[in-house]
Motif scaffolding. Sequence first.
Motif, PDB file in Angstrom:
ATOM      1  N   LEU A 131       0.836  -1.209   0.000  1.00  0.00           N
ATOM      2  CA  LEU A 131       0.000   0.000   0.000  1.00  0.00           C
ATOM      3  C   LEU A 131       0.865   1.252   0.000  1.00  0.00           C
ATOM      4  CD1 LEU A 131      -2.792  -1.015   2.531  1.00  0.00           C
ATOM      5  CD2 LEU A 131      -3.137  -0.411   0.137  1.00  0.00           C
ATOM      6  N   MET A 132       1.888   1.252   0.831  1.00  0.00           N
ATOM      7  CA  MET A 132       2.785   2.413   0.892  1.00  0.00           C
ATOM      8  C   MET A 132       3.494   2.635  -0.446  1.00  0.00           C
ATOM      9  SD  MET A 132       6.057   3.088   3.415  1.00  0.00           S
ATOM     10  CE  MET A 132       7.038   1.795   2.622  1.00  0.00           C
ATOM     11  N   ASP A 133       4.000   1.552  -1.021  1.00  0.00           N
ATOM     12  CA  ASP A 133       4.731   1.676  -2.287  1.00  0.00           C
ATOM     13  C   ASP A 133       3.839   2.202  -3.398  1.00  0.00           C
ATOM     14  OD1 ASP A 133       6.980   0.735  -1.030  1.00  0.00           O
ATOM     15  OD2 ASP A 133       6.781  -1.325  -1.776  1.00  0.00           O
ATOM     16  N   ALA A 166      -4.946  -2.966  12.105  1.00  0.00           N
ATOM     17  CA  ALA A 166      -5.255  -3.422  10.739  1.00  0.00           C
ATOM     18  C   ALA A 166      -6.562  -2.814  10.260  1.00  0.00           C
ATOM     19  CB  ALA A 166      -5.320  -4.944  10.693  1.00  0.00           C
ATOM     20  N   ARG A 167      -7.572  -2.774  11.152  1.00  0.00           N
ATOM     21  CA  ARG A 167      -8.850  -2.195  10.764  1.00  0.00           C
ATOM     22  C   ARG A 167      -8.725  -0.681  10.547  1.00  0.00           C
ATOM     23  NH1 ARG A 167      -8.938  -7.033  11.368  1.00  0.00           N
ATOM     24  NH2 ARG A 167      -8.132  -6.652   9.284  1.00  0.00           N
ATOM     25  N   GLU A 168      -7.856  -0.005  11.340  1.00  0.00           N
ATOM     26  CA  GLU A 168      -7.626   1.429  11.157  1.00  0.00           C
ATOM     27  C   GLU A 168      -6.995   1.709   9.790  1.00  0.00           C
ATOM     28  OE1 GLU A 168      -5.360   3.121  14.342  1.00  0.00           O
ATOM     29  OE2 GLU A 168      -6.561   2.139  15.891  1.00  0.00           O
ATOM     30  N   ILE A 169      -6.061   0.867   9.398  1.00  0.00           N
ATOM     31  CA  ILE A 169      -5.397   1.035   8.095  1.00  0.00           C
ATOM     32  C   ILE A 169      -6.416   0.927   6.975  1.00  0.00           C
ATOM     33  CG2 ILE A 169      -3.735   0.006   6.485  1.00  0.00           C
ATOM     34  CD1 ILE A 169      -2.159  -0.918   9.009  1.00  0.00           C
ATOM     35  N   GLU A 170      -7.263  -0.086   7.050  1.00  0.00           N
ATOM     36  CA  GLU A 170      -8.286  -0.290   6.009  1.00  0.00           C
ATOM     37  C   GLU A 170      -9.217   0.910   5.918  1.00  0.00           C
ATOM     38  OE1 GLU A 170      -8.207  -5.089   6.873  1.00  0.00           O
ATOM     39  OE2 GLU A 170      -9.738  -3.807   7.765  1.00  0.00           O
ATOM     40  N   LYS A 171      -9.600   1.435   7.074  1.00  0.00           N
ATOM     41  CA  LYS A 171     -10.499   2.599   7.077  1.00  0.00           C
ATOM     42  C   LYS A 171      -9.813   3.817   6.472  1.00  0.00           C
ATOM     43  CE  LYS A 171     -13.511   5.264  10.162  1.00  0.00           C
ATOM     44  NZ  LYS A 171     -13.992   5.434  11.568  1.00  0.00           N
ATOM     45  N   ALA A 172      -8.542   4.004   6.809  1.00  0.00           N
ATOM     46  CA  ALA A 172      -7.800   5.164   6.303  1.00  0.00           C
ATOM     47  C   ALA A 172      -7.642   5.122   4.793  1.00  0.00           C
ATOM     48  CB  ALA A 172      -6.429   5.237   6.982  1.00  0.00           C
ATOM     49  N   ASN A 225      -6.586  11.318  -3.601  1.00  0.00           N
ATOM     50  CA  ASN A 225      -5.931  10.708  -2.452  1.00  0.00           C
ATOM     51  C   ASN A 225      -6.520   9.355  -2.097  1.00  0.00           C
ATOM     52  OD1 ASN A 225      -3.737  11.148  -0.847  1.00  0.00           O
ATOM     53  ND2 ASN A 225      -4.936  11.805   0.919  1.00  0.00           N
ATOM     54  N   VAL A 226      -7.072   8.659  -3.072  1.00  0.00           N
ATOM     55  CA  VAL A 226      -7.626   7.321  -2.857  1.00  0.00           C
ATOM     56  C   VAL A 226      -6.781   6.327  -3.627  1.00  0.00           C
ATOM     57  CG1 VAL A 226      -9.612   5.816  -3.196  1.00  0.00           C
ATOM     58  CG2 VAL A 226      -9.952   8.193  -2.520  1.00  0.00           C
ATOM     59  N   ILE A 227      -6.306   5.287  -2.951  1.00  0.00           N
ATOM     60  CA  ILE A 227      -5.454   4.303  -3.611  1.00  0.00           C
ATOM     61  C   ILE A 227      -6.265   3.475  -4.595  1.00  0.00           C
ATOM     62  CG2 ILE A 227      -5.786   2.533  -1.813  1.00  0.00           C
ATOM     63  CD1 ILE A 227      -2.848   1.759  -2.248  1.00  0.00           C
ATOM     64  N   ALA A 228      -5.709   3.253  -5.768  1.00  0.00           N
ATOM     65  CA  ALA A 228      -6.384   2.432  -6.773  1.00  0.00           C
ATOM     66  C   ALA A 228      -5.950   0.995  -6.582  1.00  0.00           C
ATOM     67  CB  ALA A 228      -6.030   2.908  -8.175  1.00  0.00           C
ATOM     68  N   ALA A 229      -6.577   0.308  -5.664  1.00  0.00           N
ATOM     69  CA  ALA A 229      -6.176  -1.058  -5.324  1.00  0.00           C
ATOM     70  C   ALA A 229      -7.354  -1.997  -5.429  1.00  0.00           C
ATOM     71  CB  ALA A 229      -5.610  -1.097  -3.908  1.00  0.00           C
ATOM     72  N   ASP A 230      -7.040  -3.242  -5.756  1.00  0.00           N
ATOM     73  CA  ASP A 230      -8.076  -4.272  -5.798  1.00  0.00           C
ATOM     74  C   ASP A 230      -7.813  -5.252  -4.663  1.00  0.00           C
ATOM     75  OD1 ASP A 230      -9.962  -6.136  -6.306  1.00  0.00           O
ATOM     76  OD2 ASP A 230      -9.084  -6.888  -8.165  1.00  0.00           O
ATOM     77  N   PHE A 231      -8.488  -5.042  -3.540  1.00  0.00           N
ATOM     78  CA  PHE A 231      -8.339  -5.935  -2.401  1.00  0.00           C
ATOM     79  C   PHE A 231      -9.564  -6.838  -2.262  1.00  0.00           C
ATOM     80  CE2 PHE A 231      -4.718  -3.649  -1.138  1.00  0.00           C
ATOM     81  CZ  PHE A 231      -4.094  -4.353  -0.131  1.00  0.00           C
ATOM     82  N   SER A 232     -10.360  -6.962  -3.291  1.00  0.00           N
ATOM     83  CA  SER A 232     -11.543  -7.816  -3.230  1.00  0.00           C
ATOM     84  C   SER A 232     -11.136  -9.269  -3.357  1.00  0.00           C
ATOM     85  CB  SER A 232     -12.517  -7.464  -4.356  1.00  0.00           C
ATOM     86  OG  SER A 232     -11.895  -7.620  -5.608  1.00  0.00           O
ATOM     87  N   SER A 233     -12.018 -10.171  -2.918  1.00  0.00           N
ATOM     88  CA  SER A 233     -11.718 -11.588  -3.025  1.00  0.00           C
ATOM     89  C   SER A 233     -11.791 -12.010  -4.481  1.00  0.00           C
ATOM     90  CB  SER A 233     -12.727 -12.393  -2.195  1.00  0.00           C
ATOM     91  OG  SER A 233     -14.037 -12.120  -2.619  1.00  0.00           O
ATOM     92  N   ARG A 261      -0.667   9.843   7.255  1.00  0.00           N
ATOM     93  CA  ARG A 261      -1.996   9.405   6.819  1.00  0.00           C
ATOM     94  C   ARG A 261      -2.698   8.591   7.917  1.00  0.00           C
ATOM     95  NH1 ARG A 261      -4.676   7.143   2.138  1.00  0.00           N
ATOM     96  NH2 ARG A 261      -3.420   8.464   0.805  1.00  0.00           N
ATOM     97  N   LEU A 262      -1.908   7.779   8.617  1.00  0.00           N
ATOM     98  CA  LEU A 262      -2.484   6.885   9.626  1.00  0.00           C
ATOM     99  C   LEU A 262      -2.494   7.496  11.025  1.00  0.00           C
ATOM    100  CD1 LEU A 262      -0.829   3.552   8.448  1.00  0.00           C
ATOM    101  CD2 LEU A 262      -3.202   4.280   8.093  1.00  0.00           C
TER     102      LEU A 262
END
Length: 257
Positions: A21-23, A67-73, A103-111, A39-40
Amino acid sequence: MEMDYSDMDIREVRRRNLKSLMDREFNGVRGAQSRLAERLGKPQNFISRCLAAPERAGSKTIGEDFAREIEKAFGLDCYALDRPIAASADIKKPENNKDKESNVIAADFSSKGKLKDGEISIPQYNVRGALGHGQIPADYIETIRHVTVHESLLSGRGISFSKADNLAIITGFGQSMEGTINDGDPLIVDRGVNQFIGDGIYVLTWDNLLYVKRLQKHSPTHFDMISDNPRHKDQVINISDVTVHARVLLVWNAKKL
């Protein structure tokens, strides 16, 4: 390079996912750790310890709450950081300036498989990460890490829960509840229950040790902590000495055929 998360401890999964996520969020720029810490809302030294390899002195485990705080952030789904499939290849860099400005990460963390109507994804409750090694038996092994069930499995048995996001799966251990819960049986628990709400089986800490026990109210100040196995003695314990972590909703008893 694609990381192999398949047999990795959940704490290591979280550490590597946070690094990914950081990278991707800060594109590997100088000062990325400081920007991630900002950010956190954490000190930079704290984040550095979370990212350090476990064998390094001073390294810090990313626990359940953080971990839950990171996901929310980062605007991720709950428990996304715990998913082994969230490897570096699954995290996409922002494609344009608009993504960066938002400022939103473009990530796919879905199953990998989308849930169908009525299905509930239940993650492993990392009791070691949440409660610490000292409270858990040394030979404790998680028999099931994640499971997807249809809500009818619970509703059809008259089981109610606080909300789907609070459901988790842990592994029963020991012989004190034998007959009801056998050693190694997977248990579905409701982590939204953090206090006694009536007779039932709870995941609790007492005297700095973790238990899965039946609780009943003995008096205004004491519980009966009951072992369903008659070879184990019941105990009367002070309510103020008990921390309730979850209520057990369902046990899967596996039998060899």
